[in-house]
Design a protein around this motif. Sequence first.
Motif, PDB file in Angstrom:
ATOM      1  N   ASP A  20       8.947  -9.468  13.592  1.00 41.03           N
ATOM      2  CA  ASP A  20      10.236  -9.407  14.291  1.00 41.03           C
ATOM      3  C   ASP A  20      10.048  -9.143  15.781  1.00 41.03           C
ATOM      4  N   ARG A  21       9.085  -8.294  16.120  1.00 42.16           N
ATOM      5  CA  ARG A  21       8.832  -7.978  17.534  1.00 42.16           C
ATOM      6  C   ARG A  21       8.200  -9.175  18.243  1.00 42.16           C
ATOM      7  N   CYS A  26       8.687 -13.660  22.056  1.00 42.14           N
ATOM      8  CA  CYS A  26       8.648 -15.102  22.326  1.00 42.14           C
ATOM      9  C   CYS A  26       9.982 -15.624  22.842  1.00 42.14           C
ATOM     10  N   CYS A  27      11.049 -15.216  22.207  1.00 34.31           N
ATOM     11  CA  CYS A  27      12.376 -15.719  22.583  1.00 34.31           C
ATOM     12  C   CYS A  27      12.858 -15.166  23.922  1.00 34.31           C
ATOM     13  N   GLU A  28      12.432 -13.955  24.260  1.00 36.93           N
ATOM     14  CA  GLU A  28      12.904 -13.350  25.505  1.00 36.93           C
ATOM     15  C   GLU A  28      12.021 -13.670  26.700  1.00 36.93           C
ATOM     16  N   THR A  29      10.754 -13.994  26.471  1.00 39.33           N
ATOM     17  CA  THR A  29       9.854 -14.146  27.615  1.00 39.33           C
ATOM     18  C   THR A  29       9.104 -15.465  27.688  1.00 39.33           C
ATOM     19  N   LEU A  30       8.817 -16.102  26.575  1.00 38.05           N
ATOM     20  CA  LEU A  30       7.940 -17.275  26.617  1.00 38.05           C
ATOM     21  C   LEU A  30       8.661 -18.608  26.486  1.00 38.05           C
ATOM     22  N   TYR A  31       9.742 -18.656  25.759  1.00 39.46           N
ATOM     23  CA  TYR A  31      10.419 -19.912  25.478  1.00 39.46           C
ATOM     24  C   TYR A  31      11.901 -19.801  25.821  1.00 39.46           C
ATOM     25  N   PRO A  32      12.490 -20.875  26.289  1.00 43.02           N
ATOM     26  CA  PRO A  32      13.914 -20.846  26.634  1.00 43.02           C
ATOM     27  C   PRO A  32      14.806 -20.997  25.398  1.00 43.02           C
ATOM     28  N   ALA A  33      14.784 -20.000  24.527  1.00 42.58           N
ATOM     29  CA  ALA A  33      15.558 -20.066  23.277  1.00 42.58           C
ATOM     30  C   ALA A  33      17.056 -20.106  23.539  1.00 42.58           C
ATOM     31  N   SER A  34      17.472 -19.717  24.725  1.00 44.62           N
ATOM     32  CA  SER A  34      18.902 -19.728  25.043  1.00 44.62           C
ATOM     33  C   SER A  34      19.471 -21.145  25.067  1.00 44.62           C
ATOM     34  N   THR A  35      18.618 -22.150  25.074  1.00 42.62           N
ATOM     35  CA  THR A  35      19.095 -23.532  25.060  1.00 42.62           C
ATOM     36  C   THR A  35      19.472 -23.999  23.650  1.00 42.62           C
ATOM     37  N   PHE A  48       9.593 -20.006  11.599  1.00 43.03           N
ATOM     38  CA  PHE A  48       8.610 -19.079  12.166  1.00 43.03           C
ATOM     39  C   PHE A  48       8.189 -18.051  11.122  1.00 43.03           C
ATOM     40  N   THR A  49       9.156 -17.475  10.436  1.00 45.77           N
ATOM     41  CA  THR A  49       8.869 -16.462   9.420  1.00 45.77           C
ATOM     42  C   THR A  49       7.998 -17.035   8.315  1.00 45.77           C
ATOM     43  N   GLU A  50       8.344 -18.222   7.853  1.00 41.01           N
ATOM     44  CA  GLU A  50       7.576 -18.866   6.785  1.00 41.01           C
ATOM     45  C   GLU A  50       6.170 -19.248   7.262  1.00 41.01           C
ATOM     46  N   ALA A  51       6.072 -19.824   8.437  1.00 41.50           N
ATOM     47  CA  ALA A  51       4.779 -20.302   8.940  1.00 41.50           C
ATOM     48  C   ALA A  51       3.809 -19.176   9.274  1.00 41.50           C
ATOM     49  N   THR A  52       4.322 -17.999   9.611  1.00 40.59           N
ATOM     50  CA  THR A  52       3.439 -16.899  10.008  1.00 40.59           C
ATOM     51  C   THR A  52       3.157 -15.898   8.892  1.00 40.59           C
ATOM     52  N   ARG A  53       3.826 -16.040   7.773  1.00 38.41           N
ATOM     53  CA  ARG A  53       3.668 -15.088   6.669  1.00 38.41           C
ATOM     54  C   ARG A  53       2.200 -14.911   6.271  1.00 38.41           C
ATOM     55  N   GLY A  54       1.456 -15.979   6.194  1.00 38.85           N
ATOM     56  CA  GLY A  54       0.056 -15.913   5.782  1.00 38.85           C
ATOM     57  C   GLY A  54      -0.891 -15.400   6.866  1.00 38.85           C
ATOM     58  N   LEU A  55      -0.387 -15.177   8.057  1.00 37.29           N
ATOM     59  CA  LEU A  55      -1.219 -14.704   9.162  1.00 37.29           C
ATOM     60  C   LEU A  55      -1.173 -13.186   9.339  1.00 37.29           C
ATOM     61  N   GLY A  60       0.754  -5.475   8.233  1.00 35.81           N
ATOM     62  CA  GLY A  60       1.980  -6.170   8.606  1.00 35.81           C
ATOM     63  C   GLY A  60       2.072  -6.605  10.056  1.00 35.81           C
ATOM     64  N   ILE A  61       0.958  -6.662  10.741  1.00 36.03           N
ATOM     65  CA  ILE A  61       0.947  -7.074  12.144  1.00 36.03           C
ATOM     66  C   ILE A  61       0.645  -8.575  12.237  1.00 36.03           C
ATOM     67  N   LEU A  62       1.371  -9.250  13.101  1.00 39.47           N
ATOM     68  CA  LEU A  62       1.142 -10.663  13.360  1.00 39.47           C
ATOM     69  C   LEU A  62       0.276 -10.783  14.613  1.00 39.47           C
ATOM     70  N   PRO A  63      -0.963 -11.265  14.478  1.00 37.56           N
ATOM     71  CA  PRO A  63      -1.788 -11.456  15.664  1.00 37.56           C
ATOM     72  C   PRO A  63      -1.117 -12.482  16.586  1.00 37.56           C
ATOM     73  N   ALA A  64      -0.970 -12.135  17.839  1.00 35.60           N
ATOM     74  CA  ALA A  64      -0.318 -13.039  18.786  1.00 35.60           C
ATOM     75  C   ALA A  64      -0.836 -12.742  20.187  1.00 35.60           C
ATOM     76  N   ALA A  65      -1.067 -13.792  20.947  1.00 35.69           N
ATOM     77  CA  ALA A  65      -1.558 -13.622  22.308  1.00 35.69           C
ATOM     78  C   ALA A  65      -1.261 -14.882  23.116  1.00 35.69           C
ATOM     79  N   VAL A  66      -1.325 -14.712  24.410  1.00 27.92           N
ATOM     80  CA  VAL A  66      -1.178 -15.820  25.344  1.00 27.92           C
ATOM     81  C   VAL A  66      -2.393 -15.800  26.258  1.00 27.92           C
ATOM     82  N   ARG A  67      -3.002 -16.945  26.452  1.00 23.18           N
ATOM     83  CA  ARG A  67      -4.134 -17.059  27.368  1.00 23.18           C
ATOM     84  C   ARG A  67      -3.644 -17.710  28.657  1.00 23.18           C
ATOM     85  N   LEU A  68      -3.851 -17.022  29.773  1.00 19.99           N
ATOM     86  CA  LEU A  68      -3.438 -17.522  31.079  1.00 19.99           C
ATOM     87  C   LEU A  68      -4.671 -17.871  31.894  1.00 19.99           C
TER      88      LEU A  68
END
Length: 77
Positions: A20-21, A26-35, A48-55, A60-68
């Motif tokens: 959930d976090r 993602c919705c608030e900072t990385l992608y323009p979900a407001s569209t 998203f929930t279904e695709a990440t369940r196995g990760l 209960g932590i979802l590994p997530a990162a952005v490489r700049l």
Amino acid sequence: MGFEPVAWEQIVVDFAAPPDRVWVTCCETLYPASTLDDAQLAGLRAEFTEATRGLLTADGILPAAVRLNIARTRLAE
């Protein structure tokens, strides 16, 4: 006059968290979900929930990162 050679730096921003976090991040900072309208956003969240369940880790932590990739240079003297 020109530029000095470019120096590259790679930064990894780790935002692993419960799903959930990660979704909110993602919705608030990385992608323009407001569209998206409410139905589109709900559908995307369900996918998203279904695709990440196995990760999820055992705790209960979802590994997530952005490489700049950052390029730096300056004017040559």
